[in-house]
Design a protein around this motif. Structure first.
Motif, PDB file in Angstrom:
ATOM      1  N   UNK A  25       0.840  -1.205   0.000  1.00  0.00           N
ATOM      2  CA  UNK A  25       0.000   0.000   0.000  1.00  0.00           C
ATOM      3  C   UNK A  25       0.878   1.260   0.000  1.00  0.00           C
ATOM      4  N   UNK A  26       1.951   1.213   0.800  1.00  0.00           N
ATOM      5  CA  UNK A  26       2.879   2.357   0.846  1.00  0.00           C
ATOM      6  C   UNK A  26       3.480   2.583  -0.531  1.00  0.00           C
ATOM      7  N   UNK A  27       3.909   1.491  -1.158  1.00  0.00           N
ATOM      8  CA  UNK A  27       4.532   1.581  -2.484  1.00  0.00           C
ATOM      9  C   UNK A  27       3.569   2.108  -3.541  1.00  0.00           C
ATOM     10  N   UNK A  28       2.335   1.577  -3.499  1.00  0.00           N
ATOM     11  CA  UNK A  28       1.370   1.914  -4.549  1.00  0.00           C
ATOM     12  C   UNK A  28       0.735   3.289  -4.355  1.00  0.00           C
ATOM     13  N   UNK A  29       0.460   3.637  -3.097  1.00  0.00           N
ATOM     14  CA  UNK A  29      -0.310   4.853  -2.826  1.00  0.00           C
ATOM     15  C   UNK A  29       0.519   5.976  -2.223  1.00  0.00           C
ATOM     16  N   UNK A  30       1.155   5.638  -1.107  1.00  0.00           N
ATOM     17  CA  UNK A  30       1.772   6.706  -0.327  1.00  0.00           C
ATOM     18  C   UNK A  30       2.919   7.387  -1.069  1.00  0.00           C
ATOM     19  N   UNK A  31       3.738   6.628  -1.782  1.00  0.00           N
ATOM     20  CA  UNK A  31       4.892   7.221  -2.464  1.00  0.00           C
ATOM     21  C   UNK A  31       4.449   8.165  -3.589  1.00  0.00           C
ATOM     22  N   UNK A  32       3.537   7.732  -4.525  1.00  0.00           N
ATOM     23  CA  UNK A  32       3.075   8.687  -5.561  1.00  0.00           C
ATOM     24  C   UNK A  32       2.364   9.910  -4.973  1.00  0.00           C
ATOM     25  N   UNK A  33       1.529   9.658  -3.939  1.00  0.00           N
ATOM     26  CA  UNK A  33       0.806  10.782  -3.320  1.00  0.00           C
ATOM     27  C   UNK A  33       1.800  11.742  -2.683  1.00  0.00           C
ATOM     28  N   UNK A  34       2.770  11.193  -1.993  1.00  0.00           N
ATOM     29  CA  UNK A  34       3.791  12.009  -1.341  1.00  0.00           C
ATOM     30  C   UNK A  34       4.577  12.828  -2.343  1.00  0.00           C
ATOM     31  N   UNK A  35       4.969  12.180  -3.439  1.00  0.00           N
ATOM     32  CA  UNK A  35       5.756  12.873  -4.473  1.00  0.00           C
ATOM     33  C   UNK A  35       4.927  14.016  -5.071  1.00  0.00           C
ATOM     34  N   UNK A  36       3.646  13.734  -5.358  1.00  0.00           N
ATOM     35  CA  UNK A  36       2.760  14.773  -5.912  1.00  0.00           C
ATOM     36  C   UNK A  36       2.630  15.934  -4.929  1.00  0.00           C
ATOM     37  N   UNK A  37       2.458  15.591  -3.651  1.00  0.00           N
ATOM     38  CA  UNK A  37       2.311  16.629  -2.629  1.00  0.00           C
ATOM     39  C   UNK A  37       3.552  17.516  -2.569  1.00  0.00           C
ATOM     40  N   UNK A  38       4.731  16.898  -2.683  1.00  0.00           N
ATOM     41  CA  UNK A  38       5.984  17.673  -2.640  1.00  0.00           C
ATOM     42  C   UNK A  38       6.036  18.643  -3.827  1.00  0.00           C
ATOM     43  N   UNK A  39       5.636  18.153  -5.029  1.00  0.00           N
ATOM     44  CA  UNK A  39       5.654  19.004  -6.231  1.00  0.00           C
ATOM     45  C   UNK A  39       4.670  20.169  -6.074  1.00  0.00           C
ATOM     46  N   UNK A  40       3.442  19.837  -5.609  1.00  0.00           N
ATOM     47  CA  UNK A  40       2.414  20.874  -5.433  1.00  0.00           C
ATOM     48  C   UNK A  40       2.878  21.914  -4.419  1.00  0.00           C
ATOM     49  N   UNK A  41       3.446  21.439  -3.323  1.00  0.00           N
ATOM     50  CA  UNK A  41       3.940  22.335  -2.277  1.00  0.00           C
ATOM     51  C   UNK A  41       5.052  23.230  -2.825  1.00  0.00           C
TER      52      UNK A  41
END
Lengths: 182, 169
Positions: free
Chosen positions: B87-103
């Protein structure tokens, strides 16, 4: 089904095959653990932990090594760690109470139970390294090569440990050895 | 072979695991040495004595059941961990990366607008030299102050004139 086949099936997660392996070796592992830990319940628990470790790391086993060597390597390490823990926390020791050698009466020397106790006491008094090779050599009858592989040391180290262990045992068990001398 | 070496090798000899050479040398030595012969008797007696310790422990009837339970428990734990990791690999990493870019975009945009607003405010003021200083400070243009004010042609002529001075003297 031969041992190799049982191991292969166990590697694929076949629990009935692993059960057969356990049943083949359970008494040897329990008895060896008992000789280290000197407590029946602890010995059985140790053996169960060892088999669990064996099952969970079954994919790391390589067929070049004898299964019994690999199994006993895990068992010996487990027991030595337990003994180390006992030294750190001496009050947690559950060892069954054994009488001191001075308690043996001369007229009872030939009694099997007293003899057993004297031998156990003598073996227990050995340093861990010497005790390990004596147990593996005398009771499990592993070859020097197998012991070297199991304990990650050289053949000459095994020879030397066994020599020192036997010298110590001869000294401690001198009265018994004189009685039985040929 | 000397007694000292023979005694050290006796255990492996009696266990039948000594090499061919050692076997022969020890056998020959034992034919003549009484002292080492006595050592052999003692070691044989010790081995015999140790084998007398026959106490053995039997596995309880539930031995396998306990192992099987522990295996099932460990595999369940492992499965839970695997599921979490997946779940971390599939969801959390892409979401986290997107959040970093948006931020990053958000912070960058806001920071830029703040800087440009400040500059615009400064430029709107009448004091142009003060405005120039503020711009130079905010954009770090002071480092360019070391550059000469003349044109390249004037600099070249100046340099030529300096190099000709000693000849003229």
């Amino acid at each position: 089904m031969d041992e190799r086949e049982l191991i292969s099936k166990s590697k694929q997660g076949d629990r009935p095959a692993f059960r057969q392996l356990v049943e083949k070796y359970q008494d040897s592992v329990i008895n060896m653990s008992y000789r280290f830990l000197r407590n029946k319940e602890e010995a059985e628990e140790a053996a169960q932990e060892v088999f669990l470790k064996v099952y969970l790391s079954r994919n790391t086993y390589q067929h070049q090594t004898k299964f019994s060597t690999w199994l006993f390597k895990i068992a010996v390490n487990y027991c030595l760690n337990k003994l180390r823990d006992r030294k750190k926390f001496p009050f947690s020791r559950l060892e069954e109470d054994l009488p001191a050698p001075a308690e043996f009466q001369p007229d009872k020397l030939l009694e099997q139970e007293n003899l057993n106790r004297a031998i156990r006491k003598a073996i227990d008094s050995l340093p861990d390294q010497q005790r390990t090779v004596i147990l593996l050599n005398q009771f499990e009858e592993f070859s020097y090569q197998e012991m070297a592989r199991m304990l990650d040391c050289s053949l000459s180290a095994i020879e030397s440990r066994l020599f020192r262990a036997k010298e110590n045992l001869k000294r401690i068990l001198a009265p018994f050895i004189k009685k039985d001398e040929i | 072979m000397k007694c000292k070496k023979v005694i050290k090798k006796l255990a492996i000899f009696l266990d039948g695991q000594a090499g061919e050479k050692d076997n022969e040398a020890i056998s020959n030595h034992l034919k003549t040495c009484q002292c080492c012969g006595q050592e052999v008797k003692e070691l044989t007696s010790l081995s015999f004595l140790l084998k007398q310790e026959k106490e053995s422990v039997q596995a309880s009837p539930y031995f396998w059941n306990k192992i099987e339970q522990a295996i099932i428990q460990a595999e369940t734990n492992r499965n839970v961990l695997d599921t979490i990791w997946e779940w971390v690999n599939r969801t959390l990493i892409p979401v986290g990366a997107t959040a970093v870019v948006v931020l990053g975009l958000f912070v960058g945009t806001n920071l830029g607008s703040v800087i440009y607003t400040n500059i615009a405010q400064i430029l709107n003021q009448d004091n142009s030299s003060l405005a120039q200083q503020e711009i130079n400070q905010s954009l770090n243009l002071n480092t360019l102050n070391d550059f000469p004010q003349e044109s390249i042609g004037e600099i070249y002529t100046g340099l030529l004139a300096e190099s000709n001075l000693p000849e003229q003297r």
